[in-house]
Write a protein that holds these residues in place. Structure first.
Motif, PDB file in Angstrom:
ATOM      1  N   THR A   1       0.826  -1.211   0.000  1.00  0.00           N
ATOM      2  CA  THR A   1       0.000   0.000   0.000  1.00  0.00           C
ATOM      3  C   THR A   1       0.863   1.264   0.000  1.00  0.00           C
ATOM      4  O   THR A   1       0.341   2.371  -0.144  1.00  0.00           O
TER       5      THR A   1
ATOM      6  N   THR B   1       3.226   4.327  -1.120  1.00  0.00           N
ATOM      7  CA  THR B   1       3.242   5.108  -2.360  1.00  0.00           C
ATOM      8  C   THR B   1       4.610   5.747  -2.606  1.00  0.00           C
ATOM      9  O   THR B   1       4.744   6.649  -3.426  1.00  0.00           O
TER      10      THR B   1
ATOM     11  N   PHE C   1      -5.888  -6.720  -5.163  1.00  0.00           N
ATOM     12  CA  PHE C   1      -5.530  -5.421  -4.604  1.00  0.00           C
ATOM     13  C   PHE C   1      -6.778  -4.595  -4.267  1.00  0.00           C
ATOM     14  O   PHE C   1      -6.859  -3.962  -3.220  1.00  0.00           O
ATOM     15  N   GLY C   2      -7.776  -4.657  -5.150  1.00  0.00           N
ATOM     16  CA  GLY C   2      -8.967  -3.831  -4.935  1.00  0.00           C
ATOM     17  C   GLY C   2      -9.877  -4.351  -3.842  1.00  0.00           C
ATOM     18  O   GLY C   2     -10.298  -3.602  -2.952  1.00  0.00           O
TER      19      GLY C   2
ATOM     20  N   GLY D   1      -7.520  -3.516  -0.649  1.00  0.00           N
ATOM     21  CA  GLY D   1      -8.219  -2.220  -0.551  1.00  0.00           C
ATOM     22  C   GLY D   1      -9.605  -2.314   0.080  1.00  0.00           C
ATOM     23  O   GLY D   1     -10.217  -1.282   0.364  1.00  0.00           O
ATOM     24  N   LYS D   2     -10.111  -3.557   0.223  1.00  0.00           N
ATOM     25  CA  LYS D   2     -11.432  -3.800   0.843  1.00  0.00           C
ATOM     26  C   LYS D   2     -12.555  -3.013   0.155  1.00  0.00           C
ATOM     27  O   LYS D   2     -13.515  -2.568   0.796  1.00  0.00           O
ATOM     28  N   LEU D   3     -12.432  -2.817  -1.164  1.00  0.00           N
ATOM     29  CA  LEU D   3     -13.481  -2.119  -1.906  1.00  0.00           C
ATOM     30  C   LEU D   3     -14.601  -3.108  -2.235  1.00  0.00           C
ATOM     31  O   LEU D   3     -14.364  -4.320  -2.291  1.00  0.00           O
TER      32      LEU D   3
END
Ligand SMILES: N[C@@H](CCC(=O)N[C@@H](CS)C(=O)NCC(=O)O)C(=O)O
Length: 221
Positions: free
Chosen positions: A48, A50, A123-124, A128-130
């Protein structure tokens, strides 16, 4: 350090920056093992982050990369090619540019697409827990499933038309993908029986057994 039969080669240890749990990292790890090249895996712990420094300097914030002294090479396929160039073995590798027909070229395109979709879903929706029902993931999942169904339907034919080889980028990638789907629990593998059979066959190779997916233990605990 992973060291394989160092008598077969004279290469000094290389550092592969990646994760033992990563689909795109396992592809060059299997190449290194097949080619008898010594390497160290330098784990990247935080996906995560950047800051490129968290990825060993990858501007894309992606993994894997290959570090050789001052040089840094980005991306799974680039690393496989560099490893093959360093290798002293006479093993025959089938690369995408060796494919001569629409069937095997499409197969390569779809396996590489499916790998990207797997990363998108992991990843999402997991990291990212989307919401998994968002159209962005729903479409990715549908394209992923369709690609796998196509590959499953044509598996025997595809494997039959690949050039004479000891292994191919296509097969290594397909194996890493199918095992990763169970490891990360994205799509069930049962609807793709031919791909599962292929994967079970590949899994007995020492290169596969030495690179089993696992989460790297963070030094921070
Ligand atoms: N084009 C890259 C893609 C690599 C890739 O997607 N790696 C995943 C790990 S398997 C990653 O970096 N995930 C973190 C992210 O997508 O932010 C390659 O071929 O190596």
């Amino acid at each position: 350090m992973n060291s394989i039969d160092s008598g077969r080669h004279s290469t000094t240890a290389l550092r592969i920056l990646g994760r033992s749990s990563s689909l795109f990292t396992r592809v060059p790890l299997i190449f290194a093992e097949e080619l008898g090249i010594r390497y160290e895996l330098e784990p990247i712990y935080d996906m995560t982050a950047t800051d490129p420094n968290a990825y060993g300097g990858s501007p894309a914030l992606k993994l894997p990369s290959l570090r050789r002294g001052e040089s840094l090479l980005f991306g799974s396929q680039n690393i496989c090619r560099a490893l093959a160039e360093l290798s002293c073995t006479a093993l025959r590798i089938a690369w995408p540019e060796d494919l001569r027909d629409d069937l095997s070229r499409n197969a390569h395109e779809l396996v590489w697409h499916a790998m990207g979709a797997q990363v998108q879903l992991v990843f999402g929706t997991i990291v990212g827990k989307l919401p998994a029902d968002n159209v962005y993931f729903a479409k990715a999942r549908a394209g992923f499933d369709n690609s796998l169904r196509w590959l499953d339907r044509h598996a025997a034919q595809i494997l039959g038309v690949l050039p004479a080889r000891d292994f191919s980028l296509f097969e290594v990638a397909l194996f890493c993908l199918i095992e990763h789907m169970s490891f990360r629990d994205t799509l069930p593998v049962e609807p793709y029986p031919s791909l599962v059979r292929f994967s079970e066959g590949f899994a007995v190779r020492p290169s596969a057994r030495h690179t089993v997916y696992r989460f790297d233990a963070s030094p921070a605990g």
